[in-house]
Write a protein that holds these residues in place. Structure first.
Motif, mmCIF file in Angstrom:
data_model
loop_
_atom_site.group_PDB
_atom_site.id
_atom_site.type_symbol
_atom_site.label_atom_id
_atom_site.label_comp_id
_atom_site.label_asym_id
_atom_site.label_seq_id
_atom_site.Cartn_x
_atom_site.Cartn_y
_atom_site.Cartn_z
ATOM 1 N N ALA A 166 0.776 -1.122 -0.073
ATOM 2 C CA ALA A 166 0.179 0.031 -0.231
ATOM 3 C C ALA A 166 0.763 1.209 -0.016
ATOM 4 C CB ALA A 166 -1.095 0.007 1.083
ATOM 5 N N GLY A 167 0.473 2.439 -0.586
ATOM 6 C CA GLY A 167 0.996 3.517 -0.205
ATOM 7 C C GLY A 167 1.002 4.491 -1.571
ATOM 8 N N LYS A 168 0.843 5.797 -1.281
ATOM 9 C CA LYS A 168 0.587 6.836 -2.070
ATOM 10 C C LYS A 168 1.691 7.906 -2.000
ATOM 11 C CE LYS A 168 -4.500 6.388 -2.173
ATOM 12 N NZ LYS A 168 -5.730 7.077 -1.737
ATOM 13 N N ASN A 169 2.145 8.019 -0.958
ATOM 14 C CA ASN A 169 3.239 9.090 -0.659
ATOM 15 C C ASN A 169 4.597 8.394 -1.027
ATOM 16 O OD1 ASN A 169 5.343 10.435 1.538
ATOM 17 N ND2 ASN A 169 3.795 12.059 1.051
ATOM 18 N N SER A 170 5.413 9.096 -1.748
ATOM 19 C CA SER A 170 6.563 8.516 -2.221
ATOM 20 C C SER A 170 7.509 8.457 -1.051
ATOM 21 C CB SER A 170 7.149 9.372 -3.330
ATOM 22 O OG SER A 170 6.469 9.478 -4.648
ATOM 23 N N HIS A 171 7.757 9.570 -0.177
ATOM 24 C CA HIS A 171 8.559 9.420 0.820
ATOM 25 C C HIS A 171 8.305 8.402 1.759
ATOM 26 C CE1 HIS A 171 11.338 11.733 3.667
ATOM 27 N NE2 HIS A 171 11.280 10.640 4.263
ATOM 28 N N HIS A 172 7.182 8.136 1.937
ATOM 29 C CA HIS A 172 6.553 7.072 2.880
ATOM 30 C C HIS A 172 6.881 5.840 2.521
ATOM 31 C CE1 HIS A 172 3.321 9.987 4.974
ATOM 32 N NE2 HIS A 172 4.400 10.367 5.178
ATOM 33 N N ILE A 173 6.622 5.479 1.068
ATOM 34 C CA ILE A 173 6.800 4.267 0.780
ATOM 35 C C ILE A 173 8.453 3.971 0.760
ATOM 36 C CG2 ILE A 173 6.867 2.887 -1.726
ATOM 37 C CD1 ILE A 173 4.362 4.760 -2.539
ATOM 38 N N VAL A 174 9.189 4.867 0.455
ATOM 39 C CA VAL A 174 10.583 4.374 0.226
ATOM 40 C C VAL A 174 11.022 4.392 1.696
ATOM 41 C CG1 VAL A 174 12.901 5.366 -0.210
ATOM 42 C CG2 VAL A 174 10.892 5.626 -1.749
#
Length: 209
Positions: A166-174
């Motif tokens: 899951a994830g939409k925010n690039s910083h959060h995903i990485v």
């Protein structure tokens, strides 16, 4: 991560790798039995932040000092840090006797969730399934995330699978990815008391040689 810190490294415990090319100069030291200390001094600020995640969540002590041709882009610097980092890990593991070998972890960061499974098998492989919406996080090229893990896998002899759940925010995903990687790596490198110092392989060897 200590910014502008006075660098004090215990050379007796730290596995040391130095990599110098016409493009970069990289020094890496790693202590697998650490406390989560990180000194990351490279011109790639976002990568410094991610190295801090590896140290903190893996409970490794990590020292990185790097310079590179970032006036071109960050590619060579990120790649060579990862190559040296993987080599240092491989050296620290030695013959890999007694370790768990396998590690797995799922890490959330707000809306993002990433799952990492790895095997310190001595065989390099990366399967990476990340959908990062933006091409950059600040000045950092997000395509370098996969390249970092590929370079690490190649020199550390790690089979590494990464899946974004899951994830939409690039910083959060990485960041979730690096945290999950750190926790999976911590598990894989920890000593398995039941192994009693034996290699976790029916072949009796986990090294690349």
């Amino acid at each position: 991560m200590k910014l502008n810190a006075v660098i004090e490294v215990n050379y007796n415990w730290a596995e040391f790798v130095k990599r110098s090319t016409k493009e970069t100069s990289v020094e890496v030291r790693v202590n697998l039995d650490g406390t989560g200390q990180c000194i990351a001094n490279s011109p790639v600020g976002f990568l410094n932040h991610m190295l801090d995640q590896i140290a903190s969540h893996g409970l490794f002590d990590v020292y990185v000092n790097a310079q590179g041709d970032t006036w071109i882009d960050d590619h060579h610097t990120v790649e060579d840090i990862a190559l040296a980092f993987g080599s240092a890990f491989s050296q620290a593991l030695g013959d890999r006797k007694g370790i768990h070998r396998f590690g797995e972890f799922s890490a959330p960061l707000d809306e993002a969730l990433t799952h990492v499974v790895l095997d310190l098998s001595g065989r390099a492989h990366l399967s990476c399934d990340l959908t990062i919406p933006s091409q950059k996080i600040g000045s950092f090229d997000t395509e370098l995330v996969e390249h970092f893990f590929m370079s690490f896998a190649n020199t550390s002899g790690t089979t590494l699978h990464i899946r974004q759940l899951a994830g939409k925010n690039s910083h959060h995903i990485v960041e979730a990815t690096f945290k999950a990687f750190a926790r999976a790596l911590r598990r894989a490198t920890e000593y398995d008391e039941r192994r009693r110092g034996q290699v976790a392989s029916s072949k009796g060897v986990l090294t690349q040689q």
